[in-house]
Design a protein around this motif. Structure first.
Motif, PDB file in Angstrom:
ATOM      1  N   ARG A  68       0.846  -1.209   0.000  1.00 52.54           N
ATOM      2  CA  ARG A  68       0.000   0.000   0.000  1.00 52.54           C
ATOM      3  C   ARG A  68       0.876   1.251   0.000  1.00 52.54           C
ATOM      4  O   ARG A  68       0.595   2.221  -0.707  1.00 52.54           O
ATOM      5  CB  ARG A  68      -0.924   0.004   1.231  1.00 52.54           C
ATOM      6  CG  ARG A  68      -2.094  -0.962   1.105  1.00 52.54           C
ATOM      7  CD  ARG A  68      -3.166  -0.622   2.122  1.00 52.54           C
ATOM      8  NE  ARG A  68      -2.735  -0.914   3.484  1.00 52.54           N
ATOM      9  CZ  ARG A  68      -3.169  -0.275   4.564  1.00 52.54           C
ATOM     10  NH1 ARG A  68      -4.042   0.713   4.442  1.00 52.54           N
ATOM     11  NH2 ARG A  68      -2.749  -0.608   5.767  1.00 52.54           N
ATOM     12  N   ASN A  72       1.086   4.068  -2.891  1.00 54.79           N
ATOM     13  CA  ASN A  72       0.901   5.508  -2.634  1.00 54.79           C
ATOM     14  C   ASN A  72       1.986   6.340  -3.312  1.00 54.79           C
ATOM     15  O   ASN A  72       1.732   7.431  -3.811  1.00 54.79           O
ATOM     16  CB  ASN A  72       0.891   5.785  -1.125  1.00 54.79           C
ATOM     17  CG  ASN A  72      -0.377   5.259  -0.478  1.00 54.79           C
ATOM     18  OD1 ASN A  72      -1.371   5.001  -1.147  1.00 54.79           O
ATOM     19  ND2 ASN A  72      -0.336   5.067   0.833  1.00 54.79           N
ATOM     20  N   GLU A  76      -0.336   8.656  -6.181  1.00 52.50           N
ATOM     21  CA  GLU A  76      -0.569  10.020  -5.699  1.00 52.50           C
ATOM     22  C   GLU A  76       0.700  10.858  -5.581  1.00 52.50           C
ATOM     23  O   GLU A  76       0.747  12.008  -6.022  1.00 52.50           O
ATOM     24  CB  GLU A  76      -1.192   9.919  -4.295  1.00 52.50           C
ATOM     25  CG  GLU A  76      -2.558  10.537  -4.206  1.00 52.50           C
ATOM     26  CD  GLU A  76      -3.054  10.528  -2.783  1.00 52.50           C
ATOM     27  OE1 GLU A  76      -3.032  11.590  -2.150  1.00 52.50           O
ATOM     28  OE2 GLU A  76      -3.477   9.452  -2.305  1.00 52.50           O
ATOM     29  N   ASP A 100      -0.290  14.223   2.513  1.00 53.96           N
ATOM     30  CA  ASP A 100      -0.713  13.213   3.487  1.00 53.96           C
ATOM     31  C   ASP A 100      -1.848  13.757   4.353  1.00 53.96           C
ATOM     32  O   ASP A 100      -2.865  13.081   4.542  1.00 53.96           O
ATOM     33  CB  ASP A 100       0.468  12.798   4.363  1.00 53.96           C
ATOM     34  CG  ASP A 100       0.036  11.878   5.478  1.00 53.96           C
ATOM     35  OD1 ASP A 100      -0.194  10.688   5.184  1.00 53.96           O
ATOM     36  OD2 ASP A 100      -0.121  12.338   6.626  1.00 53.96           O
ATOM     37  N   ARG A 107      -1.828   8.478   6.557  1.00 53.12           N
ATOM     38  CA  ARG A 107      -2.624   8.213   5.348  1.00 53.12           C
ATOM     39  C   ARG A 107      -1.736   7.598   4.263  1.00 53.12           C
ATOM     40  O   ARG A 107      -1.994   6.497   3.786  1.00 53.12           O
ATOM     41  CB  ARG A 107      -3.291   9.495   4.833  1.00 53.12           C
ATOM     42  CG  ARG A 107      -4.410   9.195   3.819  1.00 53.12           C
ATOM     43  CD  ARG A 107      -5.103  10.460   3.351  1.00 53.12           C
ATOM     44  NE  ARG A 107      -4.313  11.236   2.418  1.00 53.12           N
ATOM     45  CZ  ARG A 107      -4.183  10.963   1.116  1.00 53.12           C
ATOM     46  NH1 ARG A 107      -4.798   9.909   0.604  1.00 53.12           N
ATOM     47  NH2 ARG A 107      -3.452  11.729   0.324  1.00 53.12           N
ATOM     48  N   LEU A 108      -0.662   8.276   3.916  1.00 56.30           N
ATOM     49  CA  LEU A 108       0.227   7.745   2.872  1.00 56.30           C
ATOM     50  C   LEU A 108       1.299   6.833   3.458  1.00 56.30           C
ATOM     51  O   LEU A 108       1.862   5.989   2.751  1.00 56.30           O
ATOM     52  CB  LEU A 108       0.881   8.903   2.115  1.00 56.30           C
ATOM     53  CG  LEU A 108      -0.091   9.819   1.360  1.00 56.30           C
ATOM     54  CD1 LEU A 108       0.628  11.057   0.836  1.00 56.30           C
ATOM     55  CD2 LEU A 108      -0.760   9.063   0.210  1.00 56.30           C
TER      56      LEU A 108
END
Ligand code: PGA
Ligand code: ZN
Length: 449
Positions: A68, A72, A76, A100, A107-108
């Protein structure tokens, strides 16, 4: 000179020294080869650290995958970064923080963000045809104080010129790094009497070899090593580890306390539960903060200890204040889990007279810029910074270049076995060939009594 405009950003999952997945990022500028960084990972992590994003998918790599975080970066973050100037570190880091949008980079993922933050430095080095140490120097030069401080502190002179560090090196490992064989995590040495980096390193290696031989001779495990390469013997007491280290210094023909001093990483957050410190590995004791302070003070009286890290729990501010007033003029008191390289937490320590030193770990905070802000804050307030590796490391040598570039004065990498450690030490040997770089040495502790 080639363009420093970022053209490509690519992350992948690679593996660290414990065989756990981690994030590698490559960034290339227009017309140059990619620069690369790999993110480290802790085991005795502080609860206030920035968040290391793991997949949590129990069906793959026991949930430790970082796909994940990699994703990221490759989506993004890549979109936001392409076209930016790789040499504008502060703008890149600010962009990552804003993208973030959370206080702890959850989040990131701090692993995604730090990989990008550091790969940008290496991309700039490729584009400009310079060494990493020069790029870290350039970035650090943006963190100089507006005007030099008018008062002398214990860190005056540090952080000014490119300087080889005094190494703080693990001899015996315990706690979370060696299967819980001892309560305390690291028994380290600091070659305070050495006058050059190469001499310091030779002394360390010699003492390390004697530790192994003495342990084996005494019937302990003198060949098995922990996560950071320190020996991981199952001793009968925490204090016995100190006796072996002192004996090894002497066996190496060196003088304990004059040539080589001792450091401890108590890592006490990891045996602290509900207000009590539970020593379980070598007995069954339950101590209050004051008992731990008494124990440490007794050791400082009887052993040549010059540095103690995380003597108390990461949230025991009152205990820390007492520890500092009792021992702060005699030994370096490092906050690792306590400060987590976070400038707000360090500021609280400065304001309340807690500790006199801060461990600097890039991935605790998640960007190079924030790391350097904490380093600056420490130096400006007379706190010794100690640039540090994590227990999960790789061939990435960032911290070796960073500690020299900033002239921070001290480096903690683990022991002199396992190549993820030696990658850093060998890089320092290369850097030590530059006659323009000074050596910090034991003189940095002149203000201690
Ligand atoms: P960690 O250990 O990387 O497992 O947190 C290093 C330290 O506590 O200093
Ligand atoms: Zn620590």
């Amino acid at each position: 000179m080639a363009s420093t405009q970022i053209k490509t950003v690519h992350a992948r999952e690679v593996f660290d020294s414990r065989g756990r997945p981690t994030v590698e990022v490559e960034i290339a500028c227009e017309g140059s080869r990619p620069g690369r960084a790999i993110v480290p990972s802790g085991a005795s992590t502080g609860v206030f650290e920035a968040l290391e994003l793991r997949d949590g998918d129990a069906g793959r790599l026991q949930g430790l995958g970082v796909r994940r975080a990699v994703e990221n970066v490759n989506t993004e973050i890549r979109s936001a970064l392409v076209g930016r100037d790789a040499t504008d570190q502060q703008a890149i880091d600010q962009l990552l923080i804003e993208l973030d949008g959370t206080p702890n980079k959850s989040r990131l993922g701090a692993n995604a963000i730090l990989g990008v933050s550091l790969a940008a430095v290496y991309a700039a080095a490729e584009a400009e045809g310079t060494l990493a140490v020069e790029q870290f120097r350039r970035v650090w030069s943006e963190h100089q104080p507006d005007r030099p401080s008018s008062h002398l502190t214990s860190t005056s002179g540090l952080g000014v010129t490119q300087t080889l560090p005094l190494p703080m090196v693990n001899m015996i490992s315990g706690g979370k790094h060696a299967g819980g064989n001892l309560d305390f995590q690291d028994y380290l040495i600091l070659p305070v009497g050495a006058t050059s980096y190469p001499q310091a390193f030779e002394w360390i290696v010699t003492v390390y070899q004697h530790v192994g031989q003495l342990l084996t001779k005494a019937g302990f495990e003198g060949v098995l090593v922990g996560d950071e390469g320190g020996f991981g013997p199952k001793l009968t007491s925490n204090e016995q580890a100190l006796d072996f280290v002192v004996a090894a210094i002497e066996a190496a023909g060196l003088r304990p306390g004059e040539d080589v001093s001792i450091g401890l990483d108590v890592a006490s957050s990891h045996f602290h539960h509900e207000g009590k410190y539970r020593l379980a590995a070598t007995g069954d004791e339950e101590l209050a903060a004051s008992d731990v302070i008494n124990l440490l003070e007794d050791w400082v009286n009887r052993y040549p200890i010059i540095s103690i890290e995380d003597g108390l729990d990461e949230d025991d501010w009152d205990g820390w204040k007492e520890l500092t007033s009792r021992l702060g003029s005699r030994v370096q008191l490092i906050g690792d889990d306590l400060f987590v390289t976070n400038k707000e937490r360090l500021q609280r320590g400065i304001d309340s007279g807690v500790a006199n030193s801060v461990l600097i770990k890039l991935n605790q905070i998640g960007t190079l810029t924030e790391t350097l802000q904490t380093l600056r804050l420490a130096l400006d307030n007379g706190y010794w910074p100690v640039v540090s590796a994590r227990s999960g490391e790789t061939e990435d040598t960032t911290i070796a270049d960073l500690v020299v570039a900033t002239g921070a004065g001290q480096l903690k990498v683990g022991s002199v076995a396992r190549s993820e450690r030696l990658a850093k030490y060998n890089q320092l040997i290369r850097l030590s060939e530059n006659a323009e770089f000074g050596y910090a040495g034991g003189a940095i502790f002149e203000s201690l009594s």
